[in-house]
Motif scaffolding. Structure first.
Motif, PDB file in Angstrom:
ATOM      1  N   HIS A 283       0.834  -1.209   0.000  1.00 35.18           N
ATOM      2  CA  HIS A 283       0.000   0.000   0.000  1.00 35.18           C
ATOM      3  C   HIS A 283       0.870   1.262   0.000  1.00 35.18           C
ATOM      4  O   HIS A 283       0.740   2.126  -0.869  1.00 35.18           O
ATOM      5  CB  HIS A 283      -0.930  -0.010   1.221  1.00 35.18           C
TER       6      HIS A 283
ATOM      7  N   HIS B  96       1.712   4.466  -2.901  1.00 37.88           N
ATOM      8  CA  HIS B  96       1.835   5.930  -2.790  1.00 37.88           C
ATOM      9  C   HIS B  96       3.215   6.363  -3.295  1.00 37.88           C
ATOM     10  O   HIS B  96       3.358   7.392  -3.953  1.00 37.88           O
ATOM     11  CB  HIS B  96       1.702   6.370  -1.323  1.00 37.88           C
TER      12      HIS B  96
ATOM     13  N   GLU C  84      -5.874   7.488  -2.675  1.00 39.12           N
ATOM     14  CA  GLU C  84      -5.723   6.095  -2.221  1.00 39.12           C
ATOM     15  C   GLU C  84      -5.853   5.089  -3.369  1.00 39.12           C
ATOM     16  O   GLU C  84      -5.707   3.892  -3.162  1.00 39.12           O
ATOM     17  CB  GLU C  84      -6.736   5.768  -1.122  1.00 39.12           C
TER      18      GLU C  84
ATOM     19  N   SER D 214      -2.344   3.528  -4.225  1.00 38.89           N
ATOM     20  CA  SER D 214      -1.850   2.721  -3.105  1.00 38.89           C
ATOM     21  C   SER D 214      -2.649   1.432  -2.971  1.00 38.89           C
ATOM     22  O   SER D 214      -2.081   0.343  -2.840  1.00 38.89           O
ATOM     23  CB  SER D 214      -1.894   3.520  -1.809  1.00 38.89           C
TER      24      SER D 214
HETATM   25 ZN   LIG Z   1      -2.860   5.242   1.890  1.00 35.92          ZN
END
Ligand SMILES: [Zn+2]
Length: 311
Positions: A101, A105, A130, A133
């Motif tokens: 995750h 990013h 998000e 990610s």
């Molecule tokens: Zn995140």
């Protein structure tokens, strides 16, 4: 995680021991593009410490910017137990997902290609940030990637297929409950923040009850994840009317991953397309259009529902 990024985007990593770090356990990697040119520096701070915040996050020490002629310097922070003599640090599958995750990013920050630092990389709307990610989490269970990292720490044997099948099967456990409590909370948040200026709410509980009824989320057996009176995300922490954002990003990440599945999965061509059309854009274009151009159509909720085992 590096292996998956290499297969998709052609990037490579080299440990740099000559660069100052804020703690001796922090590792620094130089990141190279496919053609060997340098792209970024990546700091990884893996281990728990007494004076360290809990959780995991990615941050830019330096934003990419053509205006300032800067390349990204990024940090990934985790809280894994530090290995001791003779005892490796064995992490759970959840921790593996967290690592993928935060690295998602990181890829968003690494491939930034903007003039202005304020529009660079991850400086996008909350309901989009998000997506890269959560999208990157999907590769943790890709069979090629999994065989590369999920090995027994003593024998080196690759994780048996039965166990992989079990992980995949367990992934849908309780998803109906979890998804419903999130949707209830997101709806509640939105309704508080779309009240007119003349509204005069005197009874919080009855407002909440009616709000949940309106959106079909008034299920006695699935209360909202947070009730109004202690729902911190509604009032502070900057989420005001944005609690839905993780769920919307989930619609996008599952749909983007579905595109990969429809086009042969883990390949350089697919990764390059995603990098060029999505990850390198920062906040320079309408993100709905960015997504639509990549996917070839508007976002569809079907892949998310399938992934949660709800369809
Ligand atoms: Zn995140």
């Amino acid at each position: 995680m590096f292996y998956a990024a290499n297969k998709l985007y052609g990037i490579t990593f080299k440990v740099r021991k000559d660069i100052p770090v804020y703690n001796p356990d922090v590792k620094v990697y130089e990141v190279f593009d496919q053609d060997g040119s340098d792209l970024a520096l990546l700091y990884i701070d893996f281990y728990k410490r007494d004076n360290k915040n809990g959780g995991a996050w990615m941050n830019n020490f330096v934003d990419q910017s053509k205006l300032l002629n800067t390349k990204p310097v990024i940090v990934n922070v985790f809280n894994y137990p530090k290995p001791t003599e003779g005892h490796p640090s064995l992490i759970s599958y959840d921790d593996v997902t967290t690592m993928f995750h935060e690295f998602g990013h990181t890829l968003h920050g690494l491939f930034a290609n903007q003039t202005y630092p304020s529009l660079s990389g991850t400086a996008v709307a909350r309901d989009f940030v998000e997506m890269p990610s959560q999208f990157n989490e999907h590769w943790a269970l890709d069979s090629t990637v999994l065989k590369n990292y999920a090995k027994h720490y003593k024998t080196g044997d690759v994780m048996p297929q039965e166990l992989i099948d079990k992980i995949k099967k367990a992934a849908s456990f309780n998803q109906g409950y979890m998804f419903t409590e999130l949707l209830a909370a997101a709806n509640l948040d939105m309704q508080w923040h779309t009240l007119g200026t003349n509204s005069n709410i005197t009874d919080v509980d009855s407002f909440e009850k009616i709000a949940l009824q309106k959106t079909g989320c008034d299920l006695s057996y699935v209360p909202p994840r947070y009730r109004s009176s202690y729902f911190l995300h509604i009032w502070s922490n900057g989420y005001s009317a944005g609690y839905y954002a993780y769920t919307w990003s989930e619609v996008l990440d599952n749909d983007a991953f579905a595109w990969f599945q429809e086009h042969g999965g883990l390949t350089r061509e697919n990764g390059q397309r995603f990098r060029d059309m999505v990850l390198s854009k920062g906040n320079t274009e309408d993100l709905a259009k960015v997504f639509k151009a990549f996917r070839g159509k508007d976002p569809d909720i079907t892949p998310l529902l399938k992934n949660k085992g709800l369809l």
